[in-house]
Design an enzyme around this catalytic site. Structure first.
Site, PDB file in Angstrom:
ATOM      1  N   LEU A  46      -4.183   4.033   1.217  1.00 16.58           N
ATOM      2  CA  LEU A  46      -4.623   4.529   2.518  1.00 16.58           C
ATOM      3  C   LEU A  46      -5.882   5.388   2.400  1.00 16.58           C
ATOM      4  O   LEU A  46      -6.765   5.324   3.254  1.00 16.58           O
ATOM      5  CB  LEU A  46      -3.487   5.330   3.172  1.00 16.58           C
ATOM      6  CG  LEU A  46      -3.770   5.990   4.519  1.00 16.58           C
ATOM      7  CD1 LEU A  46      -4.096   4.947   5.577  1.00 16.58           C
ATOM      8  CD2 LEU A  46      -2.586   6.829   4.945  1.00 16.58           C
TER       9      LEU A  46
ATOM     10  N   THR B  89       2.333   2.515  -5.714  1.00 12.66           N
ATOM     11  CA  THR B  89       2.420   1.055  -5.702  1.00 12.66           C
ATOM     12  C   THR B  89       2.219   0.497  -7.101  1.00 12.66           C
ATOM     13  O   THR B  89       2.956  -0.381  -7.542  1.00 12.66           O
ATOM     14  CB  THR B  89       1.370   0.475  -4.739  1.00 12.66           C
ATOM     15  OG1 THR B  89       1.469   1.135  -3.477  1.00 12.66           O
ATOM     16  CG2 THR B  89       1.578  -1.002  -4.524  1.00 12.66           C
TER      17      THR B  89
ATOM     18  N   THR C 217       0.834  -1.198   0.000  1.00  7.78           N
ATOM     19  CA  THR C 217       0.000   0.000   0.000  1.00  7.78           C
ATOM     20  C   THR C 217       0.868   1.247   0.000  1.00  7.78           C
ATOM     21  O   THR C 217       2.039   1.215   0.378  1.00  7.78           O
ATOM     22  CB  THR C 217      -0.966   0.022   1.203  1.00  7.78           C
ATOM     23  OG1 THR C 217      -1.897   1.095   1.033  1.00  7.78           O
ATOM     24  CG2 THR C 217      -0.220   0.210   2.517  1.00  7.78           C
ATOM     25  N   CYS C 218       0.251   2.336  -0.441  1.00  8.24           N
ATOM     26  CA  CYS C 218       0.816   3.681  -0.352  1.00  8.24           C
ATOM     27  C   CYS C 218      -0.375   4.594  -0.041  1.00  8.24           C
ATOM     28  O   CYS C 218      -1.383   4.109   0.476  1.00  8.24           O
ATOM     29  CB  CYS C 218       1.547   4.069  -1.635  1.00  8.24           C
ATOM     30  SG  CYS C 218       0.528   4.015  -3.124  1.00  8.24           S
ATOM     31  N   ARG C 219      -0.293   5.857  -0.333  1.00  8.02           N
ATOM     32  CA  ARG C 219      -1.410   6.746   0.013  1.00  8.02           C
ATOM     33  C   ARG C 219      -2.605   6.546  -0.905  1.00  8.02           C
ATOM     34  O   ARG C 219      -3.729   6.421  -0.452  1.00  8.02           O
ATOM     35  CB  ARG C 219      -0.978   8.212   0.011  1.00  8.02           C
ATOM     36  CG  ARG C 219      -2.084   9.135   0.532  1.00  8.02           C
ATOM     37  CD  ARG C 219      -1.640  10.574   0.642  1.00  8.02           C
ATOM     38  NE  ARG C 219      -1.265  11.148  -0.628  1.00  8.02           N
ATOM     39  CZ  ARG C 219      -2.131  11.635  -1.530  1.00  8.02           C
ATOM     40  NH1 ARG C 219      -3.415  11.604  -1.308  1.00  8.02           N
ATOM     41  NH2 ARG C 219      -1.690  12.143  -2.661  1.00  8.02           N
TER      42      ARG C 219
END
Length: 178
Positions: free
Chosen positions: A93, A71, A64-66
Site C-alpha cells: 500500500l 506478504t 498486498t499488505c502495507r
C-alpha cells in the site's frame, strides 16, 4: 508455484483496470478499515485459505499488505492458496500511495491496533523512566513491567495490552466493521 511474483504498482493498476486481476489485502480488519487500495478485497492472513479465492477464479491473484513485507514473509502460504500463479504488489500500500494511485481512506477509523500497542507501551516506559528519575526509583518498575509484558507477548503470541485496547470503545467499530 511456491513463490509470489512481484509486480510494480502501475502494472497492478493496469491489471485491475482491465479486470484481469483481483487484489487481495491480507492485513487485519482494523488496518483495512482505516486505509486500503480502492477495490481491494479483504482476506486477512490470519483466516485466509484457498476457498477465499474461489469466487475470483479466472483472474490473476495479487496480494498486498502495507509494505509488502508481511506478504513476502508468508509468500509460500499465500501462493498455495492461489489456483495458479500468484503475485505480490511490490512495496504494498505504501508504494501504491507513493505512485499517486487511488486509495480509500477512512480517517474516522482508529489507528491500527498494533500501532496503539506500540504507542501505549512506549509511553508507559517513558513515563516510568521519567518518574523513576525525577520522583522515586520505584517507578522504574513500571518500565520493567511493560518490558516483561512485551517479552511475554513476543514469546507466546498473546498480547494482553492488545486485547485490552481492542476492547476499548474507539476500537469496536473498526474491528467489527469489516
Amino acid at each position: 508455484m511456491t513463490t509470489l511474483t512481484p509486480l510494480k504498482p502501475a502494472d497492478v493498476a493496469e491489471r485491475l483496470k482491465k479486470r484481469r486481476a483481483v487484489l487481495i489485502d491480507i492485513r487485519e480488519a482494523d488496518e483495512f478499515a482505516r486505509e486500503r487500495v480502492s477495490g481491494a478485497v479483504h482476506a486477512p492472513l490470519s483466516r485466509i485459505d484457498a476457498s477465499v479465492l474461489e469466487r475470483h477464479a479466472g483472474r490473476d491473484v495479487i496480494y498486498t499488505c502495507r509494505t509488502g513485507n508481511r506478504t513476502g514473509v508468508n509468500g509460500v502460504k499465500l501462493a498455495g492458496c492461489a489456483p495458479g500463479e500468484a503475485f505480490v504488489l511490490e512495496g504494498g500500500l505504501d508504494a501504491w500511495k507513493a505512485q499517486g494511485l487511488p486509495i480509500h481512506a477512512d480517517r474516522s477509523q482508529p489507528i491500527e491496533l498494533m500501532r496503539q500497542v506500540q504507542m501505549t507501551a512506549g509511553g508507559l516506559v517513558l513515563i516510568g523512566a521519567a518518574l523513576g528519575l525525577l520522583v522515586h526509583p520505584a517507578f522504574w518498575g513500571l518500565a520493567a513491567f511493560v518490558g516483561a509484558g512485551l517479552f511475554f507477548a513476543g514469546a507466546t503470541g498473546f498480547c494482553g495490552m492488545a486485547r485490552l485496547l481492542a476492547a476499548m470503545p474507539w476500537n469496536r467499530k473498526a474491528l467489527g466493521a469489516v
